[in-house]
Design a protein around this motif. Structure first.
Motif, PDB file in Angstrom:
ATOM      1  N   THR A  14      -7.409   9.139  -6.149  1.00  0.00           N
ATOM      2  CA  THR A  14      -7.504   8.918  -4.710  1.00  0.00           C
ATOM      3  C   THR A  14      -7.107   7.476  -4.435  1.00  0.00           C
ATOM      4  N   HIS A  15      -5.982   7.283  -3.788  1.00  0.00           N
ATOM      5  CA  HIS A  15      -5.447   5.937  -3.582  1.00  0.00           C
ATOM      6  C   HIS A  15      -6.350   5.082  -2.695  1.00  0.00           C
ATOM      7  N   ASP A  16      -7.006   5.706  -1.747  1.00  0.00           N
ATOM      8  CA  ASP A  16      -7.888   4.948  -0.856  1.00  0.00           C
ATOM      9  C   ASP A  16      -9.083   4.343  -1.593  1.00  0.00           C
ATOM     10  N   SER A  17      -9.391   4.847  -2.774  1.00  0.00           N
ATOM     11  CA  SER A  17     -10.545   4.319  -3.515  1.00  0.00           C
ATOM     12  C   SER A  17     -10.319   2.894  -4.019  1.00  0.00           C
ATOM     13  N   VAL A  19      -8.767   0.478  -2.100  1.00  0.00           N
ATOM     14  CA  VAL A  19      -8.789  -0.451  -0.961  1.00  0.00           C
ATOM     15  C   VAL A  19     -10.152  -1.143  -0.885  1.00  0.00           C
ATOM     16  N   ARG A  67      -4.031  -2.168   0.715  1.00  0.00           N
ATOM     17  CA  ARG A  67      -3.265  -0.938   0.828  1.00  0.00           C
ATOM     18  C   ARG A  67      -2.873  -0.507  -0.576  1.00  0.00           C
TER      19      ARG A  67
END
Length: 71
Positions: A14-17, A19, A67
């Motif tokens: 999960t890329h948002d993890s 940020v 980001r």
């Protein structure tokens, strides 16, 4: 007809993890999760748009990831 090529696999993540994490911690976590290349960039950096499987990009401002995106 030739079969379609199978794209290389990359980590399920999960890329948002990433940020909000400190850049060093985020890079360490990404490598532990199987990303082969991790690239940290300052905001507004001009980059080429070629996609590289297994690469995770971070935009880093004041030492923190703001980001994150694959490729």
């Amino acid at each position: 007809m030739a079969p379609l090529p199978t794209p290389p696999s990359q980590p399920e993540d999960t890329h948002d993890s990433y940020v909000g994490l400190l850049a060093e911690s985020a890079e360490e976590r990404a490598r532990e999760r199987g990303w082969t290349t991790v690239r940290s960039l300052p905001p507004g950096t001009m980059i080429t748009l070629e996609y590289v499987a297994g690469r995770l990009n971070f935009e880093v401002e004041n030492g923190r990831v703001t980001r994150c995106w694959p490729g």
